[in-house]
Design a protein around this motif. Sequence first.
Motif, PDB file in Angstrom:
ATOM      1  N   LYS A  32       0.713  -1.215   0.066  1.00 59.47           N
ATOM      2  CA  LYS A  32       0.138   0.037  -0.110  1.00 59.47           C
ATOM      3  C   LYS A  32       0.830   1.402  -0.099  1.00 59.47           C
ATOM      4  CE  LYS A  32      -3.612  -2.275   2.811  1.00 59.47           C
ATOM      5  NZ  LYS A  32      -3.232  -3.542   2.750  1.00 59.47           N
ATOM      6  N   GLU A  33       0.080   2.397  -0.488  1.00 57.06           N
ATOM      7  CA  GLU A  33       0.906   3.654  -0.322  1.00 57.06           C
ATOM      8  C   GLU A  33       0.020   4.772   0.143  1.00 57.06           C
ATOM      9  OE1 GLU A  33       3.272   5.534  -3.967  1.00 57.06           O
ATOM     10  OE2 GLU A  33       1.240   6.165  -4.069  1.00 57.06           O
ATOM     11  N   ARG A  62       5.595   3.983   1.435  1.00 58.03           N
ATOM     12  CA  ARG A  62       4.711   2.901   0.622  1.00 58.03           C
ATOM     13  C   ARG A  62       5.320   1.729   1.673  1.00 58.03           C
ATOM     14  NH1 ARG A  62       5.578   0.458  -4.705  1.00 58.03           N
ATOM     15  NH2 ARG A  62       6.244  -1.644  -4.368  1.00 58.03           N
ATOM     16  N   GLU A 110       5.523  -2.411   2.378  1.00 57.73           N
ATOM     17  CA  GLU A 110       5.540  -3.795   1.444  1.00 57.73           C
ATOM     18  C   GLU A 110       4.778  -4.599   2.645  1.00 57.73           C
ATOM     19  OE1 GLU A 110       6.758  -3.983  -1.347  1.00 57.73           O
ATOM     20  OE2 GLU A 110       7.766  -1.990  -1.669  1.00 57.73           O
ATOM     21  N   GLU A 144       9.367  10.260  -5.052  1.00 61.05           N
ATOM     22  CA  GLU A 144       8.400  10.941  -4.059  1.00 61.05           C
ATOM     23  C   GLU A 144       7.853  12.053  -4.607  1.00 61.05           C
ATOM     24  OE1 GLU A 144       9.912  10.871  -0.175  1.00 61.05           O
ATOM     25  OE2 GLU A 144       9.999   8.696   0.017  1.00 61.05           O
ATOM     26  N   LYS A 146       5.489  11.716  -7.785  1.00 61.76           N
ATOM     27  CA  LYS A 146       4.090  11.311  -7.298  1.00 61.76           C
ATOM     28  C   LYS A 146       3.403  12.574  -6.841  1.00 61.76           C
ATOM     29  CE  LYS A 146       5.583   6.911  -5.185  1.00 61.76           C
ATOM     30  NZ  LYS A 146       5.612   6.162  -3.870  1.00 61.76           N
ATOM     31  N   THR A 148       7.211   1.682  -7.630  1.00 59.75           N
ATOM     32  CA  THR A 148       5.617   1.748  -7.560  1.00 59.75           C
ATOM     33  C   THR A 148       4.885   0.588  -7.834  1.00 59.75           C
ATOM     34  OG1 THR A 148       5.033   2.909  -9.477  1.00 59.75           O
ATOM     35  CG2 THR A 148       5.861   4.353  -7.460  1.00 59.75           C
ATOM     36  N   TYR A 159      -0.265   5.581 -12.539  1.00 58.35           N
ATOM     37  CA  TYR A 159      -0.341   6.512 -11.095  1.00 58.35           C
ATOM     38  C   TYR A 159      -1.344   7.693 -11.504  1.00 58.35           C
ATOM     39  CZ  TYR A 159       1.127   8.269  -6.842  1.00 58.35           C
ATOM     40  OH  TYR A 159       1.107   8.482  -5.362  1.00 58.35           O
TER      41      TYR A 159
END
Length: 254
Positions: A45-46, A56, A58, A209, A212, A245, A252
């Motif tokens: 998830k982010e 982020r 894992e 980052e 994004k 990502t 995205y």
Amino acid sequence: MRTEWKDTVITQVSVAVYVAPGSGKPIHKDRPFHGFVLNDENGIKEYCFSDGRVMRTEEGELFYLPKGSSYSVRELRSGGCYAINFDADIEDLPFCVKLKNREALKKSFKDACHVWQSHHATRRAAAMCALYEVIVQLEKLREQSYMPHERHKLIAPAVEAIERDFTDPSLTVAALAERCGISEVYFRSIFIHSFGVSPKEYLIRRRIEYAKQLLIQGELKISKIAQLCGYGEPCHFSREFKRMTGVSPKEYEE
């Protein structure tokens, strides 16, 4: 993780719950409690926080969500998580760590969530036990990653340069080591010991980052974002973005 947790006193447990894949809320505003969350074996998830910070998480990783924080959650790979919300005398920024005894910690969180769901009289004690187990592991992690002050001072010019000029394409590992007046090999060794990743990977993460944030705004072309993030070639930017990502910049953005 910027705060020492060893003296933290947990004053209240709000809930211990397993969040099944796809059932979590995508938007959270002004969290009423602190939270420790442990991803299962599948979830990636982010978290995009209101201050622009992006985290982020894992599979199998533990992460901390501060009380009062606001954020959106983007599910990159479907998976559930175990969450315990609590009150405590602590202030820290969001962080994500991969602990060595993940299976033992997962069992503690799983047991706490199960007991909580059953409304058993020991449910708060079980949740407290899991939380303090996390705190013990965080302090062990801090001790293991300790670096003498003098060694950390050696790479301070490089860290400052990355934070200030991370979009500069000429900011290579060799250039960073030169700023510190040490060899590239020694610089890389100190940096990895301090941050857990190589200086090149750290620089890439910083650029992604930033990318994004620009993509979320939806005002610039991907080629322009690549340029602003320090990439001369949009295809190189796209490869790095997908590696970090799991999705392309276009996906995205959508």
